[in-house]
Every structure is written in C-alpha cells, then in structure tokens.
Design an enzyme around this catalytic site. Structure first.
Site, PDB file in Angstrom:
ATOM      1  N   GLU A 126       0.828  -1.209   0.000  1.00  0.00           N
ATOM      2  CA  GLU A 126       0.000   0.000   0.000  1.00  0.00           C
ATOM      3  C   GLU A 126       0.865   1.262   0.000  1.00  0.00           C
ATOM      4  O   GLU A 126       0.602   2.207  -0.752  1.00  0.00           O
ATOM      5  CB  GLU A 126      -0.930   0.008   1.225  1.00  0.00           C
ATOM      6  CG  GLU A 126      -1.915  -1.158   1.267  1.00  0.00           C
ATOM      7  CD  GLU A 126      -1.396  -2.357   2.044  1.00  0.00           C
ATOM      8  OE1 GLU A 126      -2.219  -3.089   2.619  1.00  0.00           O
ATOM      9  OE2 GLU A 126      -0.156  -2.563   2.072  1.00  0.00           O
ATOM     10  N   CYS A 145       0.035   1.337   7.446  1.00  0.00           N
ATOM     11  CA  CYS A 145      -0.441   1.711   6.113  1.00  0.00           C
ATOM     12  C   CYS A 145      -1.676   2.604   6.210  1.00  0.00           C
ATOM     13  O   CYS A 145      -1.929   3.413   5.319  1.00  0.00           O
ATOM     14  CB  CYS A 145      -0.755   0.462   5.299  1.00  0.00           C
ATOM     15  SG  CYS A 145       0.721  -0.461   4.806  1.00  0.00           S
TER      16      CYS A 145
END
Length: 365
Positions: free
Chosen positions: A61, A92
């Site tokens: 991500e 993330c």
C-alpha cells in the site's frame, strides 16, 4: 461497511483480480510477511500498483501510494486488510489517511491481532469508506499458510518424500526420482524458510539440503536437525558448511565437548527436554521455529520422523514423489505403511505428472 458478493461491480472484481495476481507472483519472496497486491484507481483508471517488497518491507500500500503525486479521491484495492499497527514501518492506514484516499477495498482481514478487524474503524473515523470481502474466496487460498501461522503461533509444516514404484527408499543418498522431480524439490526448498530432518538422515545420506536452482541459491533454507544425543557426524556437509549457512540442532545432550565443537562451528543449539522420556514434543519445536522467524518448514527425512509428525497431525501438506524405478536390493526401506497413513490423513489430493516425465507427484492437502 460490508457488501454481499452480488453487490460488487465487475470492474471492482477485475481490479482486485489484478491485485491478487500481483500478490501471487511475489509469494515466497516477502520473508515472514504476507505477499500483498495493491492497486490505486481513480475514474476507472489505474494510477499505480505494487506488491510487498522483497523481504517484506515496505508494504504494498505504501509503495503504490508513493508512486503518485496526488492520491486525493482515489480508491485503493488491497488483497489483505491494510496494517494499522506500528512495527518496523509505520501503519499503512496512516499513509492512506495522509494521502486522502476516498475508498479502500480489501479481500480479507489480517490475522495479525495487532491489525485484525481494526482498519475499518480507523478509516471510518476519518470518513474513508472501507469495504471488505471483495474476491474473498479467491484470496483465501493465497493466505492459507499465513492465516494458519498467525492463528496457531506455529510453523506451517510440509512433508516431502520420494520412493520407487514399489514404495521402497534407499538407505543412501542415491537418486530415486528423475531430474524434473528434483527441480520441483528444489522449488519447495526455495519456498520454505527451513528444512527439518533427523541426524540419521544426515549421517546416512550426507545431504546438502540447499537450493541449487540458478538464481535462487541465496534463498537456501535454514537447516534444522533433530538430534537428541548430538550424534551428528562432525564431517557431514551441513556441519562443514555451518559457518556459511544457518544450522539449528534441537538436542537434550550434556556432551560438553560436542556442544563446544558445534558452537565453534556457528551451529545454533536449542536444548529441549524430552516428552515422555523418549521423544521431543514436535509441536513445541514448530512453535519454537515460529518464534525464530522460520514460519514455513519443509521436512525431508526418513520414514520414522515423517510418521511421528503425521501421528501428531502436524503436517499441513504432503508431497509424495513416485518414480517409475523398481528397487529390490537389500539396502532398502519400504514405506507402504507411511503411504497408507498419508492417504488416510488428508481429505484432498492432486496427482501431477506434467513435465515430470515418468515420475508422478501427488500433492496432499
């Protein structure tokens, strides 16, 4: 927010399928972290995509978001719930919030308890829509090993053995299967963090237990040996090369001179008490290996150790290579009883002979 399968758009499914393919292609290269595929989309256009970096960090991500200058109003598709905890790298979810992503799709929850089912709440508090379950069935098999490891805090263990067509194995290191099957065996070594065997196998066969496929040599697994009384031969290949490769021995010996010798060779010795005064607790060994960061274990050993693991229901999968050769000489061991036990212990099996010439590989799971 959770949607039923029928409510997902075909375009969403296609994008997640792409993310799944990314994750599958990078599997076994991310260390103890799961391989994740991530795709960033805006106005039906893919802006960037990424997989978890080799070794497990950075996460997919973060990599995908960093590829774009502007992520405001985008949709992020991830095969696994984005992490929300502080580890070696920041969460993330922080990157998603900072980049003002509008919507996040992920297939399944992360079994890591530091993140499990927490991401939605965090993103929702920042008015980011989070939708789980997209292509869940397809992703389930991708993270089969990872989910088992995280749920059980123990290594995922795979058995492997090869025999002749009449179910015999030799007492020495002679090849039974052909070169095609041996290449598959080396792929299995590459895919696992460690190879577990017994001192008897080391002393009898003197195997190298490394990966010898071009370009994958550096991914040779750690060698783990079960040796109660430290009877492993000092001139065996794994001992001679223990300073250049990782070697772990589980023992309960008080042989001070042998212990000193092995430690000087760079061997990691783990003392473990016997269970019922005869054998090690094999489950404890898989748990110890998990704590050492060895999460996927391949067993390459003889009939006895393999039988012990099967009796304890500790083999998650099994690969049985069967050659077209017939072994009839005296120096052999018949494994008919072991094969019978394997067939009894597993619900599913798949026979593979494509590209293996006359050998047959049966995968039990």
């Amino acid at each position: 927010m959770s949607l039923k399968k029928d409510n997902y758009k075909s375009s969403d499914k296609k994008i997640m399928n792409f993310a799944i393919n990314l994750a599958e292609n990078n599997k076994y290269l991310t260390g103890t972290n799961p391989s994740v595929g991530c795709v960033i989309v805006k106005n039906n256009e893919i802006l960037s995509f990424a997989t978890t970096n080799n070794g497990g960090r950075p996460h997919a991500e973060s990599i995908a978001l960093n590829k774009n200058r502007y992520n405001k109003g985008t949709s992020l598709y991830s095969t696994l719930e984005p992490c929300s905890h502080h580890g070696v790298t920041p969460p993330c979810t922080n990157a998603i919030i900072k980049n003002k992503v509008k919507k996040v799709y992920y297939s399944i929850e992360d079994k890591d308890l530091r993140t499990f089912n927490k991401t939605k709440k965090i993103l929702k508090s920042k008015k980011i829509v989070a939708i789980s379950g997209l292509q869940k069935r397809k992703v389930k098999n991708l993270y089969k090993e990872y989910n088992y490891i995280k749920s059980n805090k123990a290594a995922y263990v795979i058995g492997k053995i090869a025999s002749s067509s009449n179910l015999n194995i030799l007492r020495n290191n002679s090849f039974i299967t052909n070169e095609h099957s041996r290449r598959v065996s080396h792929i299995l070594r590459f895919q696992n963090h460690a190879i577990l065997t017994s001192y008897k196998t080391i002393n009898t066969d003197n195997p190298k237990l490394n990966c010898r496929l071009n370009g994958l040599e550096k991914f040779s697994p750690t060698v783990v040996v079960i040796d109660k009384n430290l009877k492993i031969k000092n001139n065996s290949y794994v001992i001679k090369n223990s300073k250049n490769s990782k070697l772990i021995i589980f023992h309960c010996s008080k042989n001070i001179s042998k212990i000193k010798f092995l430690k000087n060779r760079g061997v990691k010795l783990i003392y473990q008490k016997l269970d019922n005064k005869t054998n090690f607790n094999l489950k404890k060994i898989t748990q110890t290996l998990y704590t050492l960061g060895l999460h996927r274990i391949l067993i390459e050993a003889g009939k006895n150790l393999m039988t012990n693991f099967l009796n304890e229901n500790l083999l998650n999968e099994f690969y049985f290579f069967k050659s077209d050769k017939i072994i009839s000489n005296r120096d052999k061991i018949n494994i008919s009883s072991l094969v019978k036990m394997i067939n009894k212990n597993y619900k599913n099996k798949k026979k593979i002979n494509t590209y293996l010439d006359k050998d047959i590989l049966t995968h039990y799971y």
